[in-house]
Design a protein around this motif. Structure first.
Motif, short mmCIF file in Angstrom:
data_model
loop_
_atom_site.label_atom_id
_atom_site.label_comp_id
_atom_site.label_asym_id
_atom_site.label_seq_id
_atom_site.Cartn_x
_atom_site.Cartn_y
_atom_site.Cartn_z
N LEU A 43 0.83 -1.20 0.00
CA LEU A 43 0.00 0.00 0.00
C LEU A 43 0.87 1.25 0.00
N ASP A 44 0.45 2.24 -0.80
CA ASP A 44 1.09 3.56 -0.79
C ASP A 44 0.18 4.53 -0.05
N VAL A 45 0.66 5.04 1.11
CA VAL A 45 -0.10 5.98 1.93
C VAL A 45 0.57 7.35 1.80
N LYS A 46 -0.17 8.33 1.20
CA LYS A 46 0.42 9.64 0.92
C LYS A 46 -0.01 10.66 1.99
N PRO A 47 0.95 11.53 2.46
CA PRO A 47 0.63 12.55 3.46
C PRO A 47 0.10 13.83 2.78
N THR B 238 4.24 16.54 7.51
CA THR B 238 3.50 15.46 8.17
C THR B 238 4.46 14.52 8.88
N ASP B 239 4.11 14.13 10.10
CA ASP B 239 4.93 13.21 10.89
C ASP B 239 4.75 11.79 10.33
N MET B 240 5.70 11.28 9.54
CA MET B 240 5.58 9.99 8.88
C MET B 240 5.69 8.83 9.87
N ALA B 241 6.46 9.00 10.92
CA ALA B 241 6.57 7.94 11.93
C ALA B 241 5.23 7.73 12.63
N LYS B 242 4.56 8.85 12.94
CA LYS B 242 3.25 8.73 13.57
C LYS B 242 2.24 8.14 12.60
N TYR C 298 9.64 17.22 -4.09
CA TYR C 298 9.46 18.45 -3.29
C TYR C 298 9.57 18.17 -1.78
N GLY C 299 10.45 17.24 -1.44
CA GLY C 299 10.67 16.93 -0.04
C GLY C 299 9.58 16.12 0.61
N ILE C 300 8.58 15.70 -0.17
CA ILE C 300 7.48 14.90 0.38
C ILE C 300 7.80 13.42 0.18
N ARG C 301 7.51 12.63 1.19
CA ARG C 301 7.70 11.18 1.13
C ARG C 301 6.38 10.47 1.44
N ALA D 175 -9.38 7.22 7.04
CA ALA D 175 -10.07 7.80 8.21
C ALA D 175 -9.11 8.57 9.11
N ILE D 176 -7.81 8.34 8.92
CA ILE D 176 -6.81 9.12 9.68
C ILE D 176 -6.62 10.43 8.93
N GLU D 177 -7.55 11.34 9.04
CA GLU D 177 -7.61 12.52 8.20
C GLU D 177 -6.49 13.51 8.48
N ASP D 178 -5.99 13.58 9.71
CA ASP D 178 -4.95 14.56 10.05
C ASP D 178 -3.63 14.25 9.37
N LEU D 179 -3.39 12.97 9.06
CA LEU D 179 -2.08 12.57 8.52
C LEU D 179 -2.16 12.06 7.07
N VAL D 180 -3.26 11.41 6.71
CA VAL D 180 -3.35 10.70 5.43
C VAL D 180 -4.18 11.51 4.44
#
Length: 268
Positions: free
Chosen positions: A187-191, A196-200, A225-228, A252-257
């Motif tokens: 799965l590819d989960v984009k911030p 965005t805190d990727m570890a969280k 652009y520095g996004i992972r 459903a994790i709207e703050d991060l995903v």
């Protein structure tokens, strides 16, 4: 008065007539010219006598045919008779061999019938024919002891054995573990952005638990652009977990995903 030609059954001048007939046919076909030279011995014109010789040859042929071809020698007739007698003898020998084979087959059929206990199953399957039935190998008193159509007891025994075999097969099949269909996903989960805190995000995604879901390894993959993005693997049971379920739970994790995509899907 008898015709003297009736006794002349031998054609003594056949070659001369055949040569004359051949030359005549060549004249008709235009491949030969009339012969005008005279014979040195007789002094007669050969070309002028061709038609006469042909007519005589035809008369001689007709005479032989009318006489029934009696010009053959007695030696030829005797040879033909010997050949006929030889063929008749061979025919008689062949008939004897066929009769012996029929007798052998009949004895074998009687023996098989006796060994099978007079079962009527083979005769029921055999096609109907005009061939007479084989003679019984035993007395009528012995035939009375044979049950040609079976009995109810035999049918009940056969049903019991069949039911036991079916029950044993069902029990064996029930003990065999059912094959569980599984799939391996990436799965590819984009911030939302590069802050965005990727570890969280990884931690929140792994908090999603369900029967038939097993999370695997994960890594961060640059997308520009520095996004992972978070690339995480998992194994699911097809009957319990679907990709729609995973997408609903992760987004459903709207703050991060921001979004989720299926990068790879393989059946196990």
């Amino acid at each position: 008065m008898a015709n003297p030609l009736m006794h002349d059954s031998v054609w003594r001048s056949k070659q001369k007539y055949e040569d004359a007939e051949a030359h005549y046919q060549q004249l008709l076909a235009g491949t030969a010219k009339p012969v005008s030279a005279k014979d040195k011995k007789s002094g007669k014109s050969v070309g002028s006598s061709i038609k006469t010789e042909i007519a005589e040859a035809r008369q001689q042929i007709q005479k032989v045919l009318n006489s029934g071809g009696s010009g053959g020698t007695s030696g030829d007739n005797s040879q033909v008779m010997r050949r006929v007698e030889s063929l008749e003898k061979e025919n008689t020998d062949l008939k004897k061999v066929v009769e012996d084979m029929k007798s052998l087959v009949q004895r074998l059929e009687n023996r098989v019938t006796k060994l099978e206990g007079g079962s009527s199953a083979p005769s029921a399957q055999a096609p109907a024919s005009n061939k007479p039935a084989p003679a019984p190998a035993e007395d009528e008193e012995d035939d009375d002891d044979i049950d040609l159509f079976g009995s109810d007891e035999d049918d009940e025994e056969a049903d019991r054995i069949r039911q036991e075999r079916l029950a044993a097969y069902a029990a064996k099949k029930a003990k065999k573990p059912a094959l569980i269909a599984k799939s391996s996903l990436v799965l590819d989960v984009k911030p939302w952005d590069d802050e965005t805190d990727m570890a969280k995000m990884d931690e929140e995604v792994r908090k999603i638990t369900a029967d038939g879901l097993l999370w695997g390894q994960s890594k961060l993959v640059p997308i520009g652009y520095g996004i992972r993005k978070l690339q995480i693997g998992c194994v699911i049971e097809d009957d319990k977990i679907s990709t729609d379920f995973l997408e609903e739970e992760i987004t459903a994790i709207e703050d991060l995903v921001q979004s989720m995509d299926v990068a790879a899907f393989n059946k196990i």
